[in-house]
Design an enzyme around this catalytic site. Structure first.
Site, mmCIF file in Angstrom:
data_model
loop_
_atom_site.group_PDB
_atom_site.id
_atom_site.type_symbol
_atom_site.label_atom_id
_atom_site.label_comp_id
_atom_site.label_asym_id
_atom_site.label_seq_id
_atom_site.Cartn_x
_atom_site.Cartn_y
_atom_site.Cartn_z
ATOM 1 N N GLY A 146 70.696 26.328 8.285
ATOM 2 C CA GLY A 146 69.500 24.914 7.983
ATOM 3 C C GLY A 146 70.599 24.437 7.173
ATOM 4 O O GLY A 146 69.948 22.702 8.319
ATOM 5 N N GLU A 181 71.116 33.593 8.267
ATOM 6 C CA GLU A 181 69.125 33.887 7.876
ATOM 7 C C GLU A 181 69.385 35.239 8.231
ATOM 8 O O GLU A 181 68.732 36.059 7.877
ATOM 9 C CB GLU A 181 68.771 33.010 8.964
ATOM 10 C CG GLU A 181 68.671 31.539 8.524
ATOM 11 C CD GLU A 181 69.949 30.816 8.770
ATOM 12 O OE1 GLU A 181 71.020 30.907 9.309
ATOM 13 O OE2 GLU A 181 69.352 29.480 9.520
ATOM 14 N N ALA A 183 67.835 26.356 4.314
ATOM 15 C CA ALA A 183 67.042 26.048 3.642
ATOM 16 C C ALA A 183 66.840 26.569 2.234
ATOM 17 O O ALA A 183 67.307 27.421 1.913
ATOM 18 C CB ALA A 183 66.034 27.319 4.556
ATOM 19 N N GLU A 195 72.218 23.745 11.033
ATOM 20 C CA GLU A 195 70.553 23.479 12.250
ATOM 21 C C GLU A 195 70.863 21.418 11.678
ATOM 22 O O GLU A 195 70.714 21.340 13.268
ATOM 23 C CB GLU A 195 69.719 23.774 11.584
ATOM 24 C CG GLU A 195 69.657 25.594 12.271
ATOM 25 C CD GLU A 195 68.521 26.593 12.047
ATOM 26 O OE1 GLU A 195 68.348 26.402 10.444
ATOM 27 O OE2 GLU A 195 67.707 26.844 12.495
HETATM 28 N N1 3HC Z 1 68.672 28.257 -1.429
HETATM 29 C C1 3HC Z 1 68.170 28.059 -3.036
HETATM 30 N N2 3HC Z 1 69.011 28.554 -4.003
HETATM 31 C C2 3HC Z 1 70.092 29.218 -3.158
HETATM 32 C C3 3HC Z 1 70.822 28.730 -1.735
HETATM 33 C C4 3HC Z 1 69.161 28.546 -1.231
HETATM 34 N N3 3HC Z 1 69.513 28.603 -0.282
HETATM 35 N N4 3HC Z 1 71.642 29.197 -1.908
HETATM 36 C C5 3HC Z 1 72.092 28.908 -3.090
HETATM 37 N N5 3HC Z 1 71.308 29.088 -4.633
HETATM 38 C C6 3HC Z 1 71.707 29.558 -5.783
HETATM 39 C C7 3HC Z 1 71.494 30.676 -5.858
HETATM 40 O O1 3HC Z 1 70.528 31.841 -5.843
HETATM 41 C C8 3HC Z 1 72.760 30.536 -7.031
HETATM 42 O O2 3HC Z 1 71.315 30.243 -8.563
HETATM 43 P P1 3HC Z 1 72.003 30.363 -9.750
HETATM 44 O O3 3HC Z 1 72.730 30.055 -9.950
HETATM 45 O O4 3HC Z 1 70.452 30.490 -10.557
HETATM 46 O O5 3HC Z 1 72.138 31.788 -9.829
HETATM 47 C C9 3HC Z 1 73.369 28.736 -6.437
HETATM 48 O O6 3HC Z 1 72.615 28.660 -5.396
HETATM 49 C C10 3HC Z 1 74.791 29.056 -6.838
HETATM 50 O O7 3HC Z 1 74.953 30.282 -5.227
HETATM 51 P P2 3HC Z 1 76.121 31.473 -5.558
HETATM 52 O O8 3HC Z 1 76.201 31.859 -7.420
HETATM 53 O O9 3HC Z 1 75.785 31.873 -4.690
HETATM 54 O O10 3HC Z 1 76.572 30.275 -5.438
HETATM 55 P P3 3HC Z 1 78.480 30.782 -4.411
HETATM 56 O O11 3HC Z 1 79.265 29.355 -4.891
HETATM 57 O O12 3HC Z 1 79.080 31.587 -4.984
HETATM 58 O O13 3HC Z 1 78.284 30.661 -3.091
HETATM 59 C C11 3HC Z 1 76.742 30.139 -1.318
HETATM 60 C C12 3HC Z 1 77.409 29.270 -2.201
HETATM 61 C C13 3HC Z 1 77.627 30.252 0.012
HETATM 62 C C14 3HC Z 1 75.933 28.768 -0.641
HETATM 63 C C15 3HC Z 1 76.077 30.879 -1.187
HETATM 64 O O14 3HC Z 1 75.063 30.815 -2.144
HETATM 65 C C16 3HC Z 1 74.982 31.666 -0.362
HETATM 66 O O15 3HC Z 1 75.336 32.697 0.873
HETATM 67 N N6 3HC Z 1 73.585 30.966 -0.016
HETATM 68 C C17 3HC Z 1 72.628 31.316 1.529
HETATM 69 C C18 3HC Z 1 73.216 30.701 2.044
HETATM 70 C C19 3HC Z 1 71.903 31.062 3.022
HETATM 71 O O16 3HC Z 1 71.707 32.248 3.035
HETATM 72 N N7 3HC Z 1 71.807 29.797 3.590
HETATM 73 C C20 3HC Z 1 70.362 30.427 4.889
HETATM 74 C C21 3HC Z 1 69.366 29.829 4.266
HETATM 75 S S1 3HC Z 1 67.632 30.172 5.398
HETATM 76 C C22 3HC Z 1 67.492 28.328 6.067
HETATM 77 O O17 3HC Z 1 68.618 28.177 6.117
HETATM 78 C C23 3HC Z 1 66.638 29.288 7.245
HETATM 79 C C24 3HC Z 1 66.311 28.323 8.344
HETATM 80 O O18 3HC Z 1 67.005 28.489 9.632
HETATM 81 C C25 3HC Z 1 65.154 26.992 8.614
#
Ligand code: 3HC
Ligand code: NAI
Length: 704
Positions: A102, A125, A63, A105
């Site tokens: 997500g 998450e 998400a 999912e």
């Molecule tokens: N939403 C918004 N921005 C995000 C994001 C997300 N889910 N994931 C990454 N970004 C952004 C980062 O803030 C970063 O922005 P910036 O360049 O402005 O600083 C950019 O994307 C690149 O991210 P990274 O520097 O972390 O890049 P990496 O290649 O090192 O890592 C990744 C990529 C493994 C995808 C890592 O970013 C990550 O772990 N992201 C979060 C993943 C996550 O937690 N997903 C679950 C979200 S909650 C959800 O899905 C709820 C659902 O169940 C309803």
């Protein structure tokens, strides 16, 4: 059609491609785009199957976290996934990069999942203080089994594609490296062979198995009581998976998941953890440095001093595959240092983290030497000798003649003036502080101390290498103790005052651990050794203001040979071979005598007062640090405290804590303390100004 999701066709396959850089987060536009593209694919009579895939570096990484805490926008992701799952055409998720949260999912809503071998999947998450809220807690147990789902959902682990295939999460591990080719090949096979598969929601076998033996729930809850102490969402994750077994049907399970998801969303921990997620990334952005500036290559490193820190720093380089030469003054010290490094590696090997061959490989990257001249080939040299300006100046003075042009010269000093050190080299543009934290091979923080003349390129190189070593680099300006130790000193001083006024070390430590620090300041002192602080105080004797309140309790401990864990006693006592701190009546007697000697009538001090004083001390000094420009942003301070000092991640950091509490309340607290103790408390001007304006550190930072 939204411009972030497109529909196209190749032969009999409809392709739904998401292009929302950088990580294809499922923002509102992506969710709407998916619905529209799905409708288009379903209506396309030439398409026999639909492949969902990501453009760029990844599938959907989850998400859009930036939308959290705001009014939810339609359509909800869960609804998009339900439509994919119940679509009248076969849907296939083709995964590369990461399918997280997500993203996974969405993939679980598809009839099939195929991935390239390098892909990873997970439901992280929990690390953001929430739980998978678009069916993940209901669908993952149905494909991977309840025990595997619980493990993945409560740890947030990214599971490599081959393992995900073994777990049943993926239907196919493609030999292709290109994800589109992988998706097309698999989809064509599905059509040609008439492969069919039940929607995940209708698969009940693994749930039935789990209903027969539910002990896994008690086991994981007991485990989390230890590993997730103080956290809210891991336990709700378990509740949500359990609902998959107990709900009368799939839809009721989804509803329960939604309720639990909302509880997590509303919890203060969610806000703290998301602040931390973005904070970790924010600190890497250095204002004023050109974005495209490249750091220098570091192919070989040098470390001077093989003591506590030098050894750990050398391990960091060896672990990252960079050869490192370690220089000491005597063969004895060198042997001791290298022996300690090997012993550390061997402990890791015994715990199964490395093979014996890997230990040898890492040791093979470390070369010992007694001659500074052996550092002539190093691209980066980090000094970790005694904390004495005289010794450091001597070492850096010599380095100038030895180091190759352009080599980065860094000091691991905890407090000393980096500009003074740089002045001895004749090349101050190449000099800076690289302050690792103990144990250096474990702690994630690297304070990168920028001197007055440090060049942007030098700074960039230090930050890049920090990242390569697995550290979170935070830039600090030059001042006594930089960001972290400068704040630590003020906080510890306040805690020492409380000891004289009525508290005991174990009461202070209990208040701080109840807040979420892994250890309190006195237990940490015993771990680090009380001799370090003692030496530092003696260094300060000459310049200390005689009117300053000085607490001598730690000096008494030192005089009695109580140097901490290493001597079996310090602020606490320790039993043989055990690191558990035990409150000691002898320490209590020393403290009571210290109060009496100063004529202080001890008063009861509760945990709330201890905590408030500690945090206010941090925030107040943090505000001064911001005002002086020592830290770029409040979030830099927050990350220093999280990664260097164990500030609880879900509380965000001291400055985030202050914003959330309300700066007016923080000021009122400090004014109350100052009324009784004007010498040690005065509200930092920036804090006072922001409180008066009803503002926050965050708003101030955004306006800079
Ligand atoms: N939403 C918004 N921005 C995000 C994001 C997300 N889910 N994931 C990454 N970004 C952004 C980062 O803030 C970063 O922005 P910036 O360049 O402005 O600083 C950019 O994307 C690149 O991210 P990274 O520097 O972390 O890049 P990496 O290649 O090192 O890592 C990744 C990529 C493994 C995808 C890592 O970013 C990550 O772990 N992201 C979060 C993943 C996550 O937690 N997903 C679950 C979200 S909650 C959800 O899905 C709820 C659902 O169940 C309803
Ligand atoms: P230490 O006393 O364990 O190690 C210092 C080593 O440097 C000794 O082995 C000594 O023989 C060697 N040495 C002294 N002069 C030398 C020279 N001229 N050439 C080569 N080697 C020399 O000290 P520690 O704890 O490793 O500290 C080193 C530096 O790191 C200090 O500046 C300290 O402030 C800083 N630091 C220490 C932390 C800690 O928790 N111990 C944390 C972060 C920084």
């Amino acid at each position: 059609m939204s411009n972030v999701v497109s529909y196209s066709r190749e032969g009999e396959i409809g392709l739904i491609t998401i292009a929302n850089p950088p990580v294809n987060a499922s923002s509102q536009a992506v969710r709407q785009g998916l619905l529209d593209a799905l409708a288009q694919g379903v209506a396309d009579s030439g398409a026999k199957a639909l492949v969902i895939l990501g453009d760029g570096r990844t599938f959907i990484a989850g998400a859009d976290i930036k939308e959290f805490g705001k009014t939810p926008l339609d359509p909800p992701l869960g609804e998009v996934i339900n439509q994919i799952e119940t679509a009248p055409k076969t849907t296939i998720a083709a995964i590369h990069g990461t399918a997280l949260g997500g993203g996974l999912e969405v993939a679980l809503g598809c009839r099939f999942r195929v991935a390239v071998r390098s892909a990873k999947v997970g439901l992280p998450e929990v690390l953001l203080g929430i739980l998978p809220g678009a069916g993940g807690t209901q669908r993952l147990p149905r494909v991977a089994g309840v025990d595997n789902a619980l493990e993945m959902i409560t740890t947030g682990r990214h599971v490599p594609a081959p393992e995900a295939f073994e777990l049943g999460i993926l239907d196919e591990l493609s030999q292709e490296t290109d994800v589109k080719a992988a998706g097309l090949a698999f989809a064509n096979r599905v059509i040609a062979e008439g492969l069919a598969s039940k929607p995940v929601r209708d698969r009940d076998e693994k749930l039935t198995q789990a209903r027969a033996d539910r002990s896994v729930f008690a086991e994981i809850r007991a485990k989390l009581e230890k590993s997730a102490r103080g956290l809210f969402s891991p336990f709700r994750c378990v509740d949500a998976v359990e609902a998959a077994l107990d709900a009368p049907d799939f839809v009721a399970g989804l509803k329960r998941e939604r309720e639990l998801f909302q509880e997590c969303m509303d919890s203060p921990q969610r806000a703290g953890l998301i602040h931390s997620f973005f904070g970790e990334r924010e600190v890497a952005k250095i204002p004023g440095i050109p974005k495209d500036l490249k750091g220098r290559t570091v192919a070989a490193a040098g470390v001077i001093g093989a003591g506590t820190m030098g050894g750990g720093i050398a391990m960091c380089f060896a672990n990252a595959g960079i050869p490192v030469t370690v220089v000491e003054t005597s063969q004895d010290a060198l042997d001791r240092g290298l022996g300690k490094i090997r012993a550390n590696y061997e402990i890791s090997a015994r715990r199964g983290r490395f093979t014996d061959a890997q230990v040898d490989e890492r040791m093979g990257r470390i070369t010992g030497s007694l001659d500074l001249a052996d550092l002539k080939g190093a691209d980066m040299i980090i000094e970790a000798v005694f904390e004495s300006m005289e010794v450091k100046r001597e070492v850096f003075g010599k380095l100038h003649a030895i180091a190759k042009p352009g080599a980065i010269l860094a000091s691991n000093t905890s407090y000393l003036n980096v500009d003074e050190i740089a002045a001895t080299t004749g090349r101050p543009q190449d000099v800076l502080g690289m302050h690792f934290f103990s144990p250096a091979n474990v702690m994630k923080l690297l304070e990168v101390v920028r001197g007055a003349q440090t060049s942007d390129e030098t700074l960039r190189t230090a930050l890049d290498i920090g990242k390569k070593l697995g550290k979170i680099g935070v830039v600090s300006g030059v001042c006594d103790g930089f960001i972290g130790n400068r704040m630590l000193k003020i906080y510890k001083t306040q805690m020492d005052y409380l000891l004289e006024d009525g508290a005991l070390p174990w009461e202070v430590d209990a208040a701080m651990t109840a807040f979420g620090f892994p250890m309190g300041p006195y237990a940490v002192g015993d771990l680090a050794g009380l001799d370090i602080g003692y030496m530092n105080r003696r260094r300060e004797d000459a310049t200390r203001d005689p009117s300053e309140r000085y607490v001598a309790i730690a000096d008494t401990l030192y005089d009695r040979g109580r140097l901490g864990q290493k001597t079996g006693s310090g602020w606490y006592r320790y039993e043989d071979g055990n690191r558990k701190p035990i409150p000691d009546p002898e320490v209590e007697a020393i403290i009571l005598a210290a109060s009496e000697e100063k004529g202080i009538t001890r008063r009861p001090i509760d945990a709330d007062e201890i905590l408030t004083r500690a945090l206010c001390a941090l925030v107040n000094e943090g505000a001064r640090i911001l005002e002086e420009g020592i830290a770029f942003r409040p979030v830099d301070i927050d990350m220093v405290w999280q990664f260097g000092y164990g500030f609880p991640r879900y509380e965000g950091g001291p400055m985030f804590w202050a914003d959330r509490r309300g700066l007016d309340r923080v000021v009122a607290d400090i004014e109350r303390f100052a009324a009784k103790d004007p010498n040690s408390w005065s509200v930092a001007p920036l804090l006072k100004k922001l409180a008066a304006e009803g503002s926050t550190f965050k708003a101030w930072s955004a306006a800079q």
